[in-house]
Enzyme design. Structure first.
Site, mmCIF file in Angstrom:
data_model
loop_
_atom_site.group_PDB
_atom_site.id
_atom_site.type_symbol
_atom_site.label_atom_id
_atom_site.label_comp_id
_atom_site.label_asym_id
_atom_site.label_seq_id
_atom_site.Cartn_x
_atom_site.Cartn_y
_atom_site.Cartn_z
ATOM 1 N N TYR A 1 21.206 23.080 19.140
ATOM 2 C CA TYR A 1 21.755 22.965 20.494
ATOM 3 C C TYR A 1 21.191 24.028 21.429
ATOM 4 C CZ TYR A 1 24.862 20.080 17.755
ATOM 5 O OH TYR A 1 25.344 19.140 16.881
ATOM 6 N N GLY B 1 24.082 18.799 11.079
ATOM 7 C CA GLY B 1 23.121 19.093 12.135
ATOM 8 C C GLY B 1 22.876 20.586 12.198
ATOM 9 N N CYS C 1 20.405 31.781 39.127
ATOM 10 C CA CYS C 1 21.313 32.100 40.231
ATOM 11 C C CYS C 1 22.706 31.540 39.943
ATOM 12 C CB CYS C 1 20.757 31.546 41.542
ATOM 13 S SG CYS C 1 21.642 32.139 42.996
#
Length: 427
Positions: A378, A283, A349
């Site tokens: 990813y 991957g 935040c």
């Protein structure tokens, strides 16, 4: 036109970072930021590297699409002859949309739902990787209702020591949720004879991710080969040996690539010993270095003796530094003199919203562009709308041309599936 893929995905020319032959500032001006940018030729070159390494035995490369499931990336890999390794019904849907058919698909994952198993059988996938006894029984029952025989492979947990940069990306050690403990494999192999709607066609394993050398494979392969020999002795027509993926890519500038030749030498010897078709499931190796996240500097800030570079990309766009404490190299798109030791942070935040801590960085000002490197795996697939932020755009570059492959989300997309005015129901 497309280039050869022999050069880096993001070369610097005249002091300006390019994606292949396209200046990154031109992409940012056209598309905005934050934006993921992918090099098509780097993906081509990485796949070719593996194809050449394993050319001497019957094999098939199945891209682990959880790393990057963009349709354009998938279609490119399909055109190059790859298959896919999926872990959900949603990934199966994406694979179909990109042109893959059933025999191109291996279905992995520990928590397949009944509906997902039904979909896999309807699509006639090559293999369903079994990861528990309960799943094996469920697959048999679902296949029985459909009147078919499900082609399965048993995923063996070889229970070897795996050295990876983070505990969360180890999958082949004892006590992991993945695969069948090796002491239980023989019992499940024997069970298959009692289940009329499954056929054992393969055995496989996956050790983890970011594996930098072949030592874990050296330790694990004898255990997989033993399981294959036992399954054959038990009368099963085994056709496939699946060794998973996990080859490392360099995130630091001074890191080397995985030793593909050493890895291949070990795996090829095992494949020749068995005479089976080899399946590989890379991957990150195929797409990580092909991608960069382009972000604009919003502000410079100095507080409590520290310098901060505040960008318009945050942990919702690329969560790996926050989730895995992962390192990503960060380059100024346009060369600049002077450096500063700073934290590179986003607008979210959360104190965990950072891309770098106390790192020597180019002394950039507001408006400068940065490229967060090795972000092709990813990155977007793990992005979210946290803080009600639209997800970024994605762009593919091929030589001197580029195309938007995912439109930037709009504010309206954030609430598209929500309802403020409720239609109440009773049971």
């Amino acid at each position: 036109m497309p280039s050869s893929g022999s050069e880096p995905a993001f070369p610097r020319r005249g002091g300006v970072l390019h994606a292949e032959q396209v200046p990154i500032p031109a992409i940012a001006a056209a598309v905005g930021t934050p934006t993921y940018v992918y090099s098509a030729n780097t993906i081509r070159a990485r796949l070719l590297r593996l194809e050449q390494a394993f050319a001497s035995v019957p094999h098939r490369i199945h891209f682990a699409m959880k790393a990057n499931s963009n349709l354009a990336v998938l279609r490119l890999l399909h055109e190059l002859g790859a298959g896919v390794d999926i872990v959900s019904g949603g990934e199966l849907f994406r694979a179909r949309e990109a042109g893959f058919i059933g025999r191109d698909v291996v279905f992995s994952g520990v928590g397949k739902t009944v509906r997902e198993i039904e979909q896999a059988l309807e699509e006639r996938v090559l293999l369903i990787n079994v990861e528990s006894e309960a799943e094996l029984v469920t697959i048999d029952a679902v296949a029985g209702r459909q009147g078919v025989v499900a082609p399965i492979a048993i995923r063996v947990n070889p229970e070897v020591t795996v050295d990876t940069p983070h505990a969360y990306i180890k999958t082949g050690e004892k006590g992991q949720k993945f695969g069948i403990p090796r002491d239980d494999v023989a019992r499940l192999v024997a069970m298959v004879h009692e289940l009329p709607h499954v056929a054992l066609r393969g055995l496989g394993m996956h050790l983890g991710s970011q594996i930098g050398n072949a030592d874990p494979m050296r330790d694990a392969l004898p255990r997989l080969l033993s399981a294959i020999a036992s399954a054959r002795a038990d009368g099963h027509a085994i056709a496939y040996m699946d060794v998973g993926g996990g080859l490392a890519v360099p995130y630091h500038a001074d890191e080397g690539d995985a030793d593909v030749d050493d890895y291949a030498e070990i795996v090829l010897a095992a494949a020749r010993e068995t005479g089976l078709t080899l399946l590989l499931e890379p991957g990150r190796f195929l797409v990580a270095e092909a991608g960069a996240l382009i972000t604009e500097v919003l502000y410079r800030k100095h507080a409590a003796g520290k310098d901060f570079i505040v960008t318009d990309a945050g942990m919702n766009d690329l969560v790996r530094p926050a989730l895995y404490q992962a390192y990503h190299r960060i380059d100024a798109v346009e060369s600049i003199e002077g450096t500063v030791v700073a934290d590179v942070v986003g607008p979210i935040c959360e104190s965990g919203d950072f891309y770098a801590k106390d790192r020597p960085m180019p002394d950039v000002s507001a408006g400068a562009l940065l490229a967060v490197q090795t972000a092709g795996a990813y990155g977007y697939t793990m992005s979210s709308n946290y803080n009600s932020r639209p997800r970024p755009a994605e762009v593919m570059v091929d030589g001197d041309r580029f195309a938007v492959i995912t439109e930037r989300e709009r504010l309206e997309d954030l609430v598209r599936h929500e309802r403020a005015h409720l239609q109440w129901r009773t049971a």
